[in-house]
Write an enzyme that holds these catalytic residues in place. Structure first.
Site, PDB file in Angstrom:
ATOM      1  N   LEU A 167       0.819  -1.218   0.000  1.00 45.11           N
ATOM      2  CA  LEU A 167       0.000   0.000   0.000  1.00 45.11           C
ATOM      3  C   LEU A 167       0.851   1.265   0.000  1.00 45.11           C
ATOM      4  CD1 LEU A 167      -2.876  -1.112   2.399  1.00 45.11           C
ATOM      5  CD2 LEU A 167      -2.951  -0.916  -0.081  1.00 45.11           C
ATOM      6  N   ASN A 191       7.212  -3.090   3.824  1.00 45.11           N
ATOM      7  CA  ASN A 191       8.356  -2.384   3.219  1.00 45.11           C
ATOM      8  C   ASN A 191       7.990  -0.955   2.848  1.00 45.11           C
ATOM      9  OD1 ASN A 191       6.672  -3.275   1.167  1.00 45.11           O
ATOM     10  ND2 ASN A 191       8.322  -3.493  -0.318  1.00 45.11           N
ATOM     11  N   HIS A 216       4.900 -15.615  -2.661  1.00 44.19           N
ATOM     12  CA  HIS A 216       5.047 -15.703  -4.128  1.00 44.19           C
ATOM     13  C   HIS A 216       6.048 -16.729  -4.658  1.00 44.19           C
ATOM     14  CE1 HIS A 216       8.236 -13.052  -2.919  1.00 44.19           C
ATOM     15  NE2 HIS A 216       7.560 -11.928  -3.030  1.00 44.19           N
ATOM     16  N   ASP A 229       0.577  -9.630  -4.575  1.00 46.25           N
ATOM     17  CA  ASP A 229       1.840  -8.887  -4.609  1.00 46.25           C
ATOM     18  C   ASP A 229       1.646  -7.566  -5.376  1.00 46.25           C
ATOM     19  OD1 ASP A 229       4.400  -8.101  -4.162  1.00 46.25           O
ATOM     20  OD2 ASP A 229       5.360  -9.617  -5.413  1.00 46.25           O
TER      21      ASP A 229
END
Lengths: 321, 189, 427
Positions: C63, C94, C231, C304
């Site tokens: 986000l 992150n 992922h 992702d």
């Protein structure tokens, strides 16, 4: 032709017509006044995001011999360093009325990206490890003038294939013109996959030398040692350098080529680089004519959208004169 | 410039369709014979004269003239060729023919150059040829010999030696070879 | 609380983990009030031909807030999520600063409180995601953080990862790993192989991911901690996870939509929109990821979703940041590309990820009376063409531009509120 981004984009006919056009500019270059008005009024931007004095001078000479205007920058003076986006830089330069951009960049693919953002023609003057198509053209031209043709010729490309845009461009061009290509390198300096590459691979230079028509040596970057790709340059020279002893193994009329700048004593021994069959200076000389051919093929070609208006005027007016 | 260049040049791209034959091979031979005499007369012999054919249509006529000149005067002439592709004012509209080479096997400086072409139309090719010539040397004089002058000049250029004055419409095409001269149109392919 | 107006979704096919039936669903006061035939309500919404399902849950959303608001905000990202049928997203840590302390967790929770969907911050495993010291996981867990990750990179140090796993066992939280061995991936920009060789772009081998999967499986076995693989992109990774699960290890895994739809050939035009970490792999890897999703080796689809503004993606390929959008396209891509029954697709996008995130009390549970009304209504047959610039995200780095897909969200309800109605975001 609108752009020249990669030799792999060309078909054999286009490649051969560029070489035929080169012949004409070799003639122009041999005149007392080596300049024609062909591209008068056209502007060529030399956009060197990566320094390269030789390539830049070669393109600049080519453009000037065609009477084109040149503008340009190299990275030390550019705003790119200050964080301007690639797209903004290109569009700003185009807005100044540039017809063609000669682009050198340390990153692969930049000329292809620019193609999507500007109307001007794009000539790739070397992008990262990807391609350096005018180098391939001048190499083909040099071989053709010395050996007649590439058809059926045995060519070895020796050295750091993995990091070489020259190798990628030349493999495509040499094989398209009918040569068989052998790559000679330690495994660490080969691309991780050679799927789709029409080449043979060997790690033994001595084995291939006796049957070669062309021995093409690539420049070895000194920093490859630090990346653990090579134990030492000494070891590289011992196994992959064209030493005087190895040059003896070549057939007497085989050519020795190098895209420059040469690391004498590393990929090629100093005295070998001076042999008559070393055509390294021919390569440089032919570079100007090849680049004239490329600039003319793009800016002087019938496919150029910019001359549409002029053309319709001529339809009624021009004929045999 | 030869019609074949036009044929492969967009947007002309088409097939030349002959409507009338204006000269036949015999007429051409006679015209060349006459022009050869005129060249010799005009220049008081051939001592100063060099022949240069324009690529590609003018070259066969230059050779034919050289042959006629040799028969009349006994002097064997060298024939130069010149390609004006890089000197045109309409670059981008014409293809560059690989076989159209420039070869001038003599020094032009101080000589009288007779430029030879097949058809004289707007005069733009000759303008380009004059520019090109200057890059090779400084002739004492340049003269122009054409097989057909079809009018419609756009530049102040006139021929010194003409095979045939041929009134034409602008949109017509003239095809001049050693076999004859035809008047016709370009048909779309 | 005052009685709110009731809404009835009429004539849809209700699909949840318990099965599938044609039924009306009444939503009132933020909850599901009734499920059954012939129900009425103050407002009737025709759900004929549609599927009524628990809202989707994204385990992996970037986000960008705090710190990179030009790329995305919690608000815009949540809106994109709602349009994609998601009712809950896990916000990756992150950010700038990284979500590595209670303070930043609180900030994201505050931003999420007014967003269209439920926003669950995830916490960093190490301080600043630098891979050097453990972040204060307990204080973050106390605020409800259930998933910890250094996503963007993996925890490289073996000993540190071991300690993190051990520490996590006391907190009842799950560690999620971005598997990528830095020494093999540094300076690389795509998958290593035929295409990287052809394009002259430095590539990373599948092994860069697989070596860390291998290590972490060993460490999960050693510590007994709960571990989730973010992922997964290679055949080898899927095979190792399958073998580990077969051996009784309680690990879970996700795959991103781009890893079952796109390959490294997409990088052929040097368009950085196709640059992502882990990189797009080969057709064989895509097949393995699809098979893993089909057979349950891979538990969930996670987007992702990684927004980057145009100027960032207009850099040279090797300078552009990795990442691509996914929230608005994940469901349609799964329906179109996976050849699975709708219920299986929803399992991958709703209740299984909800279980991994341990938010099943609010999301992904059955459509049943008394449950929170976090619901999506989708038309599984509607065909549409993806238009990257038409999304709700602040960014438009969409690698699926012009692609024809099937399956589209009609309505999304979060706590009974229609945050998406007739395909339009309502807030």
């Amino acid at each position: 032709m609108r752009h020249l981004i990669a030799t792999s984009d060309l078909d054999r006919e286009e490649l051969e017509s560029l070489l035929a056009l080169t012949e004409k500019f070799v003639e122009v270059s041999s005149r007392p006044i080596p300049k024609v008005p062909a591209l008068r009024g056209r502007t060529v931007a030399l956009m060197f995001f990566e320094e390269s004095t030789r390539t830049r001078l070669s393109f600049e000479t080519a453009a000037k011999r065609l009477s084109a205007e040149t503008v340009g920058f190299s990275v030390s003076s550019s705003s790119v360093k200050k964080g301007e986006s690639l797209r903004d830089t290109a569009q700003t330069i185009e807005a100044m009325g540039v017809d063609l951009m000669v682009v050198r960049h340390a990153s692969a693919g930049v000329p292809r990206q620019l193609q999507n953002w500007v109307e001007a023609g794009i000539v790739n003057a070397g992008d990262g490890w990807h391609e350096h198509p005018t180098q391939a053209l001048l190499d083909c031209y040099t071989i053709q003038t010395r050996l007649g043709s590439l058809e059926g010729r045995e060519v070895a490309i020796v050295g750091d294939i993995k990091h070489s845009r020259v190798a990628r461009s030349n493999v495509a061009a040499f094989t398209m013109l009918g040569a068989s290509v052998t790559l000679v390198a330690p495994p660490t300096l080969l691309p991780p996959s050679l799927r789709g590459w029409p080449v043979r691979v060997t790690h033994d230079l001595d084995e291939v030398l006796p049957k070669l028509d062309v021995c093409y040596l690539l420049r070895i970057q000194l920093e490859r040692q630090a990346e653990a790709l090579l134990p030492s340059l000494r070891e590289y020279t011992a196994y992959f350098g064209l030493t005087a002893r190895r040059a003896e193994l070549l057939p007497p009329d085989a050519l020795i080529m190098h895209p420059g700048p040469v690391n004498r004593g590393i990929e090629i021994a100093a005295d070998v680089a001076e042999l008559p069959r070393s055509v390294i200076t021919d390569q440089v000389r032919n570079g100007v004519a090849v680049r004239m051919a490329v600039l003319f093929a793009i800016l002087g070609s019938a496919g150029d959208a910019r001359s549409t208006a002029a053309r319709s005027e001529v339809v009624g007016g021009e004929s045999s004169a | 410039m030869a019609e074949r260049e036009r044929r492969i040049t967009p947007p002309y791209g088409g097939v030349f369709v002959a409507r009338t034959r204006v000269l036949d091979g015999e007429d051409i031979r006679r015209a060349i014979w006459r022009m050869a005499h005129e060249i010799i007369e005009h220049n008081h012999g051939l001592d100063q004269v060099e022949l240069i054919g324009l690529q590609t249509g003018g070259v066969p006529f230059a050779w034919a003239l050289a042959e006629a000149l040799e028969q009349v005067d006994g002097k064997r002439m060298a024939v130069g060729t010149i390609d004006v592709a890089f000197y045109r004012d309409d670059i981008g509209l014409r293809p560059v023919l690989p076989e159209a080479e420039t070869s001038i096997p003599f020094d032009l400086t101080g000589r009288i150059v007779v430029l030879v072409d097949d058809v004289l139309f707007t005069g733009r090719t000759i303008r380009a040829a004059l520019d090109a010539l200057i890059d090779y040397g400084r002739p004492r004089a340049v003269q122009l010999a054409v097989m057909v002058d079809r009018g419609h000049r756009e530049l102040p250029i006139r021929p010194d030696f003409v095979g045939k004055n041929l009134p034409t419409r602008r949109d017509e095409m003239v095809n001049a070879t050693l076999e004859g001269v035809e008047l016709g149109e370009m048909a779309k392919r | 609380m005052r009685e709110s107006r009731s809404v009835v979704l009429k004539g849809g096919v209700v699909i949840d983990e318990t099965g599938e039936r044609t039924s009306d669903v009444v939503v009132q006061n933020g909850a599901i009030a009734a499920v059954g035939p012939d129900l009425g309500g103050d407002r009737v919404i025709d759900a004929g031909g549609c599927v009524v399902a628990p809202g989707l849950v994204d385990l992996h959303t970037h986000l960008r807030q705090p710190g990179r608001e030009e790329a995305e905000t919690v608000e815009s990202g949540a809106r994109a999520a709602a349009l994609g049928g998601f009712t809950a997203v896990m916000a990756m840590p992150n950010t700038t600063p990284a979500i590595d302390s209670a303070a930043v967790v609180r900030e994201v929770l505050d931003l999420g409180a007014v967003a269209a969907v439920d926003v669950y911050p995830t916490g960093a495993i190490t301080v600043g995601r630098h891979g050097e010291r453990l972040a204060p996981m307990a204080e973050m867990a106390e605020l409800g953080v259930r998933l910890f990750t250094d996503d963007g990179c993996g925890v490289q140090d073996d000993r540190l990862m071991r300690r993190a796993l051990e520490y996590s066992t006391a907190l009842g939280v799950t560690l999620a790993q971005h598997c990528e061995v830095a020494s093999l991936s540094e300076g690389t920009h795509m998958n290593e192989g035929e295409w990287s060789s052809r394009l002259g772009i430095p590539g990373q081998p599948a092994e860069a991911e697989e070596l860390m999967v291998m290590r972490d499986l060993a460490l999960a076995r050693l510590t007994g901690a709960r571990l989730h693989f973010l992922h997964l992109s290679t055949r080898g990774s899927v095979a190792m996870v399958a073998a580990a699960k077969g051996g009784g290890l309680t690990v879970t895994a996700e795959a991103a939509p781009h890893h079952f739809t796109l390959t490294d050939t997409c990088c052929g035009g040097f368009d950085p929109v196709f640059k992502v970490h882990p990189p797009l792999r080969t057709a064989d890897d895509v097949a393995a990821v699809k098979a893993g999703l089909a057979d349950g080796t891979v538990d969930a689809i996670a987007t992702d979703h990684a927004p980057h503004p145009p100027e960032e993606k207009e850099k040279p390929f090797d300078q552009a940041p990795p990442g691509m959008l996914g929230l608005e396209y994940a469901l349609a891509l799964a329906i179109t590309e996976l050849e699975l029954e709708i219920q299986e697709v929803l399992a991958l996008l709703s209740w299984r990820p909800a279980a991994i995130a341990r938010i099943k009390d609010r999301h992904g549970g059955p459509i049943a009376e008394g449950r929170p009304a976090n619901i999506c209504v989708l038309d599984p047959r509607e065909e549409w063409v993806i238009d990257g610039s038409g999304g709700a995200s602040r960014s438009s780095n969409v690698p699926y531009e012009g692609r024809r897909v099937r399956g589209r969200i009609r309505h999304t309800f979060v706590d009974g509120e229609p945050v998406v109605f007739e395909g339009m975001a309502q807030r």
